[in-house]
Design a protein around this motif. Sequence first.
Motif, PDB file in Angstrom:
ATOM      1  N   MET A 289       0.860  -1.179   0.000  1.00 19.19           N
ATOM      2  CA  MET A 289       0.000   0.000   0.000  1.00 19.19           C
ATOM      3  C   MET A 289       0.900   1.234   0.000  1.00 19.19           C
ATOM      4  SD  MET A 289      -2.979   1.135   2.645  1.00 19.19           S
ATOM      5  CE  MET A 289      -3.787  -0.413   2.436  1.00 19.19           C
ATOM      6  N   ARG A 290       0.707   2.086  -0.990  1.00 20.56           N
ATOM      7  CA  ARG A 290       1.526   3.293  -1.108  1.00 20.56           C
ATOM      8  C   ARG A 290       0.702   4.496  -0.673  1.00 20.56           C
ATOM      9  NH1 ARG A 290       3.581   4.955  -6.890  1.00 20.56           N
ATOM     10  NH2 ARG A 290       1.377   5.398  -7.025  1.00 20.56           N
ATOM     11  N   PHE A 291       1.293   5.286   0.206  1.00 17.48           N
ATOM     12  CA  PHE A 291       0.649   6.507   0.681  1.00 17.48           C
ATOM     13  C   PHE A 291       1.254   7.691  -0.063  1.00 17.48           C
ATOM     14  CE2 PHE A 291       0.334   3.492   4.144  1.00 17.48           C
ATOM     15  CZ  PHE A 291      -0.997   3.608   4.496  1.00 17.48           C
ATOM     16  N   ARG A 292       0.374   8.505  -0.675  1.00 20.18           N
ATOM     17  CA  ARG A 292       0.849   9.663  -1.434  1.00 20.18           C
ATOM     18  C   ARG A 292       0.367  10.937  -0.765  1.00 20.18           C
ATOM     19  NH1 ARG A 292      -1.535   7.278  -6.852  1.00 20.18           N
ATOM     20  NH2 ARG A 292      -3.166   8.655  -6.126  1.00 20.18           N
TER      21      ARG A 292
ATOM     22  N   MET B 287      -0.501  10.244   4.102  1.00 19.60           N
ATOM     23  CA  MET B 287       0.355   9.830   5.212  1.00 19.60           C
ATOM     24  C   MET B 287      -0.274  10.176   6.567  1.00 19.60           C
ATOM     25  SD  MET B 287       3.020   8.142   4.414  1.00 19.60           S
ATOM     26  CE  MET B 287       3.994   8.230   5.900  1.00 19.60           C
ATOM     27  N   MET B 288      -1.220  11.107   6.581  1.00 21.04           N
ATOM     28  CA  MET B 288      -1.887  11.465   7.836  1.00 21.04           C
ATOM     29  C   MET B 288      -2.882  10.392   8.260  1.00 21.04           C
ATOM     30  SD  MET B 288      -2.506  15.476   7.031  1.00 21.04           S
ATOM     31  CE  MET B 288      -3.053  15.907   8.674  1.00 21.04           C
ATOM     32  N   HIS B 289      -3.233   9.487   7.341  1.00 23.20           N
ATOM     33  CA  HIS B 289      -4.257   8.473   7.619  1.00 23.20           C
ATOM     34  C   HIS B 289      -3.682   7.065   7.511  1.00 23.20           C
ATOM     35  CE1 HIS B 289      -7.141  11.699   7.560  1.00 23.20           C
ATOM     36  NE2 HIS B 289      -6.673  12.082   6.385  1.00 23.20           N
ATOM     37  N   VAL B 290      -2.506   6.864   8.092  1.00 21.00           N
ATOM     38  CA  VAL B 290      -1.859   5.558   8.059  1.00 21.00           C
ATOM     39  C   VAL B 290      -2.696   4.532   8.811  1.00 21.00           C
ATOM     40  CG1 VAL B 290       0.200   4.287   8.788  1.00 21.00           C
ATOM     41  CG2 VAL B 290       0.432   6.537   7.787  1.00 21.00           C
ATOM     42  N   ASP B 291      -3.408   4.982   9.867  1.00 24.53           N
ATOM     43  CA  ASP B 291      -4.227   4.062  10.649  1.00 24.53           C
ATOM     44  C   ASP B 291      -5.350   3.457   9.814  1.00 24.53           C
ATOM     45  OD1 ASP B 291      -5.194   6.647  10.488  1.00 24.53           O
ATOM     46  OD2 ASP B 291      -6.383   6.476  12.334  1.00 24.53           O
ATOM     47  N   GLN B 292      -5.935   4.240   8.884  1.00 22.51           N
ATOM     48  CA  GLN B 292      -6.968   3.702   7.994  1.00 22.51           C
ATOM     49  C   GLN B 292      -6.372   2.651   7.058  1.00 22.51           C
ATOM     50  OE1 GLN B 292      -8.644   7.027   5.943  1.00 22.51           O
ATOM     51  NE2 GLN B 292      -9.959   7.615   7.673  1.00 22.51           N
ATOM     52  N   GLY B 293      -5.149   2.913   6.596  1.00 19.14           N
ATOM     53  CA  GLY B 293      -4.467   1.945   5.741  1.00 19.14           C
ATOM     54  C   GLY B 293      -4.178   0.656   6.484  1.00 19.14           C
ATOM     55  N   ARG B 294      -3.775   0.777   7.741  1.00 20.45           N
ATOM     56  CA  ARG B 294      -3.506  -0.422   8.559  1.00 20.45           C
ATOM     57  C   ARG B 294      -4.789  -1.228   8.756  1.00 20.45           C
ATOM     58  NH1 ARG B 294       0.899  -1.552  11.106  1.00 20.45           N
ATOM     59  NH2 ARG B 294       1.609   0.610  11.094  1.00 20.45           N
ATOM     60  N   GLU B 295      -5.919  -0.542   8.990  1.00 23.00           N
ATOM     61  CA  GLU B 295      -7.207  -1.233   9.136  1.00 23.00           C
ATOM     62  C   GLU B 295      -7.571  -1.983   7.861  1.00 23.00           C
ATOM     63  OE1 GLU B 295     -10.172   1.554  10.318  1.00 23.00           O
ATOM     64  OE2 GLU B 295      -9.107   2.102  12.156  1.00 23.00           O
ATOM     65  N   LEU B 296      -7.311  -1.359   6.722  1.00 26.28           N
ATOM     66  CA  LEU B 296      -7.585  -2.003   5.438  1.00 26.28           C
ATOM     67  C   LEU B 296      -6.724  -3.255   5.269  1.00 26.28           C
ATOM     68  CD1 LEU B 296      -9.057  -1.846   2.680  1.00 26.28           C
ATOM     69  CD2 LEU B 296      -7.109  -0.540   1.859  1.00 26.28           C
ATOM     70  N   MET B 297      -5.448  -3.160   5.622  1.00 28.83           N
ATOM     71  CA  MET B 297      -4.551  -4.323   5.531  1.00 28.83           C
ATOM     72  C   MET B 297      -5.020  -5.442   6.452  1.00 28.83           C
ATOM     73  SD  MET B 297      -2.008  -4.298   3.441  1.00 28.83           S
ATOM     74  CE  MET B 297      -0.567  -3.506   2.818  1.00 28.83           C
ATOM     75  N   VAL B 298      -5.429  -5.093   7.650  1.00 34.27           N
ATOM     76  CA  VAL B 298      -5.915  -6.097   8.603  1.00 34.27           C
ATOM     77  C   VAL B 298      -7.173  -6.773   8.071  1.00 34.27           C
ATOM     78  CG1 VAL B 298      -6.906  -6.392  10.910  1.00 34.27           C
ATOM     79  CG2 VAL B 298      -4.834  -5.058  10.618  1.00 34.27           C
ATOM     80  N   SER B 299      -8.055  -6.015   7.430  1.00 34.48           N
ATOM     81  CA  SER B 299      -9.267  -6.620   6.870  1.00 34.48           C
ATOM     82  C   SER B 299      -8.934  -7.560   5.709  1.00 34.48           C
ATOM     83  CB  SER B 299     -10.253  -5.544   6.419  1.00 34.48           C
ATOM     84  OG  SER B 299      -9.804  -4.885   5.265  1.00 34.48           O
TER      85      SER B 299
ATOM     86  N   GLY C 137       8.920   3.817   5.075  1.00 31.53           N
ATOM     87  CA  GLY C 137       8.830   5.035   4.281  1.00 31.53           C
ATOM     88  C   GLY C 137       7.383   5.387   4.018  1.00 31.53           C
ATOM     89  N   ARG C 138       6.994   5.417   2.752  1.00 31.40           N
ATOM     90  CA  ARG C 138       5.612   5.718   2.375  1.00 31.40           C
ATOM     91  C   ARG C 138       4.855   4.468   1.946  1.00 31.40           C
ATOM     92  NH1 ARG C 138       3.792  10.669   1.448  1.00 31.40           N
ATOM     93  NH2 ARG C 138       5.174  12.416   1.834  1.00 31.40           N
ATOM     94  N   ARG C 139       5.432   3.304   2.184  1.00 30.12           N
ATOM     95  CA  ARG C 139       4.794   2.048   1.791  1.00 30.12           C
ATOM     96  C   ARG C 139       4.511   1.179   3.006  1.00 30.12           C
ATOM     97  NH1 ARG C 139       5.602   1.091  -3.789  1.00 30.12           N
ATOM     98  NH2 ARG C 139       7.130   2.504  -4.659  1.00 30.12           N
ATOM     99  N   MET C 140       3.351   0.526   2.988  1.00 27.24           N
ATOM    100  CA  MET C 140       3.014  -0.452   4.012  1.00 27.24           C
ATOM    101  C   MET C 140       2.992  -1.809   3.326  1.00 27.24           C
ATOM    102  SD  MET C 140      -0.236  -0.645   6.560  1.00 27.24           S
ATOM    103  CE  MET C 140       0.145   0.928   7.277  1.00 27.24           C
TER     104      MET C 140
END
Length: 134
Positions: free
Chosen positions: A84-87, A91-103, A122-125
């Motif tokens: 997952m790349r944050f552009r 980057m302010m919403h990394v927690d939403q990205g983590r929730e998506l990865m967990v789902s 960096g900017r990738r999860m």
Amino acid sequence: MASDAGLDLVEVSPNVEPPVCRIMDYGKWLYQQKRKAKQNQKSHHSTTQKELRLGPEIGENDKNVKVGHARKFLEKGHKVQFTMRFRGREMMHVDQGRELMVSVIESLSDIAKPDKEPKLIGRRMIVVLTPAKK
């Protein structure tokens, strides 16, 4: 002796004194060697790693399509890496990205397990899923 038995005379070691020969069915021996090589090649299965890219703002249906592709790869025995790349301001919403990865991990938990928890580099999860042993 070989021709009387209907077999072949095969020179095994020509460089020694005296040369070593063997009476055998050479065609049958070649067939068995090819068969052994084929069996050995069958037992060696190379696993590859497939990569699927997500964005933090991905829609539900798009996510389900990516999960479906990952499921097919995992059933074939491949590892799957979700990136997952944050552009920009994402980057302010990394927690939403983590929730998506967990789902995503939870939806594939029946056939795969993660090597590690989703990690932000960096900017990738990144998270790597391996097929679960049955």
